[in-house]
Design an enzyme around this catalytic site. Structure first.
Site, mmCIF file in Angstrom:
data_model
loop_
_atom_site.group_PDB
_atom_site.id
_atom_site.type_symbol
_atom_site.label_atom_id
_atom_site.label_comp_id
_atom_site.label_asym_id
_atom_site.label_seq_id
_atom_site.Cartn_x
_atom_site.Cartn_y
_atom_site.Cartn_z
ATOM 1 N N ASN A 72 -11.374 -14.192 6.756
ATOM 2 C CA ASN A 72 -10.486 -14.212 8.067
ATOM 3 C C ASN A 72 -9.554 -12.927 7.981
ATOM 4 O OD1 ASN A 72 -8.899 -15.833 6.010
ATOM 5 N ND2 ASN A 72 -7.541 -15.417 7.251
ATOM 6 N N CYS A 73 -9.011 -12.722 9.138
ATOM 7 C CA CYS A 73 -7.798 -11.856 9.360
ATOM 8 C C CYS A 73 -6.957 -12.568 9.924
ATOM 9 C CB CYS A 73 -8.342 -10.493 9.956
ATOM 10 S SG CYS A 73 -9.136 -10.601 11.605
ATOM 11 N N LYS A 74 -6.111 -11.946 10.616
ATOM 12 C CA LYS A 74 -5.079 -12.580 11.810
ATOM 13 C C LYS A 74 -5.520 -13.369 12.817
ATOM 14 C CE LYS A 74 -0.904 -11.384 14.306
ATOM 15 N NZ LYS A 74 0.062 -10.259 14.577
ATOM 16 N N THR A 90 -12.129 -9.427 10.685
ATOM 17 C CA THR A 90 -13.181 -10.480 10.505
ATOM 18 C C THR A 90 -14.663 -10.226 11.202
ATOM 19 O OG1 THR A 90 -11.455 -12.252 10.345
ATOM 20 C CG2 THR A 90 -13.912 -12.796 10.631
#
Length: 538
Positions: free
Chosen positions: A438-440, A446
């Site tokens: 994941n990222c933000k 992602t």
């Protein structure tokens, strides 16, 4: 690398900030015209022609996206003002103006003009004076619109070296047993877009990402998602902690769903073993919009679900009858974070806050002494004992991970921004754990990780080997990577989350030395610009 076309085509290409840098050979109002040279023979040219056909197909579908986005956005706020009993005349005038544009004529300047009108009218018609409150209201109105759309599975296919590969992306709303969604709180076929920063029940933008070969056999699967943090809620509040816990439980349920045999056993009353490797791509510094506190939320929530010795973790999952059933899982989760943006790889930021976390997780995954003496232990050793055929791949990936970490290569781009996060994810799948990343937002960093994984999995499937560390992509590998970037489902996910396709990883900065190496990894400016898409609009 040069994109070519059979014969000589001149095709309209979206101009403006989104596609700046494309080779222009002529101009019409709002569009640029690009010429392609003729290529006649050769196996290499077949690959180039296939890539060019895909490029042209994508170009056709992308041409009208900016106008559709502008029209949708105007209509959403027209309806919001109308519902509130306000004067809609100025928004309506903007909608009528948009109706005069042709496909391909709307660029960032037009979107900025539209946003200015929207901001002025929402403030005037809804009586909002505070700037922050105004921005929040505008964001919430459009987020509600995006979240009220149906999110369905995305299935894409590519061919490479005469083999076909399928990319199957299943959103959380379609993680079902029969016709019933497995989660405690129903999705009702809708999505949770990345702007849902106060969402407390669901993870934003969660998908099961699977790669299958031409016989339909799975060769990779994992869960991609937005950060496990309701970061729109007050920092360190109990409300935010509960939201993170809910999201973490949902991720574990999705991981169990990705292993149908384990899910079936769990629903039948058996206690099942489940390992998860969570690889986050955040840059936890005060300069990145609170990513440090987001990572803290995520790590605490996931670690809090780890099973204590003799005490399985309990989850609630809906069965095929739609009834919630408690299942027991011997759950083990390890959490990593490797920054992959310019701040992390060009300016060295964010590592101080995660080195300890990563070291602890390496010990669980590969053994306490692995980084010192190279002796594999931990989960990897257990996997080799249970499944000896995976030994060579585990050793190969583990040794690359060891070299990367010991030489601190993950803290620089060096032609491969995702070198460690990608290999960690591949190792997780190889040893039978469920990889999650994941990222933000779950769409840009992602999405790039998703594409890098798919490229490497196809290479491994065809050659029997993973790439060597520090190796440059060949021209053929660049074509494969470009094909995946344009046809892997990432553009569709970006559009579901923001209203338009486009990856924010693609940036041109005032100092080129601060840019990531994706121009080189893709090898063609036109494809680079297509992957960037309309990301500057949002």
């Amino acid at each position: 690398m040069h994109i070519t076309n059979l014969g000589l085509h001149q095709v309209s290409f979206q101009s403006g900030d989104s596609y700046k840098g494309a080779e222009e050979t002529g101009k019409h109002k709002g569009v640029s015209v690009i010429s392609y040279q003729r290529v006649k023979n050769g196996e290499r040219n077949k690959g180039i022609e296939a890539l060019n056909r895909l490029y042209l197909q994508n170009q056709t579908s992308l041409t009208g996206k900016s106008l559709l986005f502008a029209r949708d956005r105007a209509e959403v706020f027209y309806e919001a003002i109308k519902l509130a009993g306000g004067d809609t005349s100025k928004i309506k005038a903007m909608m009528e103006r948009l109706d005069t544009y042709k496909l391909g004529e709307v660029n960032k300047r037009h979107i900025n003009e539209l946003n200015k009108v929207i901001s002025e009218e929402i403030r005037a018609q809804l009586g909002i004076k505070n700037k922050k409150e105004l921005q929040t209201k505008i964001k919430q109105i459009f987020t509600d619109y995006l979240n009220n759309k149906n999110w369905g599975p995305v299935n894409k296919n590519i061919s490479h070296h005469g083999k076909n590969y399928g990319f199957q992306l299943t959103p959380a709303s379609h993680m079902k047993i029969g016709n019933k969604n497995i989660f405690v709180k129903e999705y009702n076929g809708k999505g949770i877009c990345c702007a849902s920063t106060r969402e407390s029940d669901h993870i934003a933008n969660m998908w099961l990402s699977k790669v299958v070969d031409d016989e339909g056999k799975e060769i990779f699967s994992g869960i991609r998602h937005g950060v496990i943090s309701a970061y729109g809620l007050k920092k360190n509040s109990s409300e935010r902690a509960v939201a993170a816990r809910n999201k973490a439980e949902e991720l574990v349920s999705a991981a169990l769903y990705s292993r149908p045999e384990l899910l079936s056993q769990a629903l039948s009353g058996k206690t099942v073993d489940l390992k998860i490797v969570s690889t986050s791509l955040l840059t936890p510094t005060s300069l990145t919009g609170g990513e440090e506190s987001m990572l803290k939320d995520q790590v605490n929530a996931l670690k809090g679900l780890n099973s204590k010795r003799g005490e399985p973790t309990k989850l609630l999952i809906r069965n095929s009858d739609g009834l919630l059933k408690e299942v027991s899982v011997n759950l083990k989760v390890v959490t990593f974070n490797f920054g992959v943006n310019e701040l992390a790889l060009k300016m060295g930021l964010g590592w101080r806050n995660v080195d300890k976390l990563n070291d602890e997780s390496i010990c669980s995954l590969l053994g306490d002494n692995f980084l010192k003496n190279g002796v594999i232990g931990g989960w990897a050793a257990e996997a080799i004992e249970k499944n000896p055929p995976c030994k060579n791949d585990v050793i190969y990936l583990a040794n690359q991970i060891k070299e990367i970490i010991n030489k601190k290569l993950q803290k620089n781009d060096n032609g491969e921004p995702y070198k460690l996060s990608q290999r960690m994810t591949l190792l997780a799948y190889t040893i039978g754990a469920v990889p999650c990343w994941n990222c933000k937002s779950g769409k840009d960093r992602t999405g790039m990780q998703d594409a890098e994984i798919k490229r490497e999995i196809i290479r491994k499937h065809e050659t029997g080997q993973f790439s060597q560390l520090n190796s440059k992509l060949s021209s053929e590998e660049k074509r494969l990577f470009s094909t995946i970037l344009m046809n892997s489902g990432n553009m569709e996910i970006q559009e579901m989350n923001t209203g338009v396709p486009g990856n924010k990883v693609m940036k041109k900065l005032p100092l080129s030395s601060l840019e990531l190496s994706y121009s080189e990894r893709i090898g063609d400016s036109k494809i680079w610009n297509m992957v960037k898409g309309y990301s500057s609009f949002v």
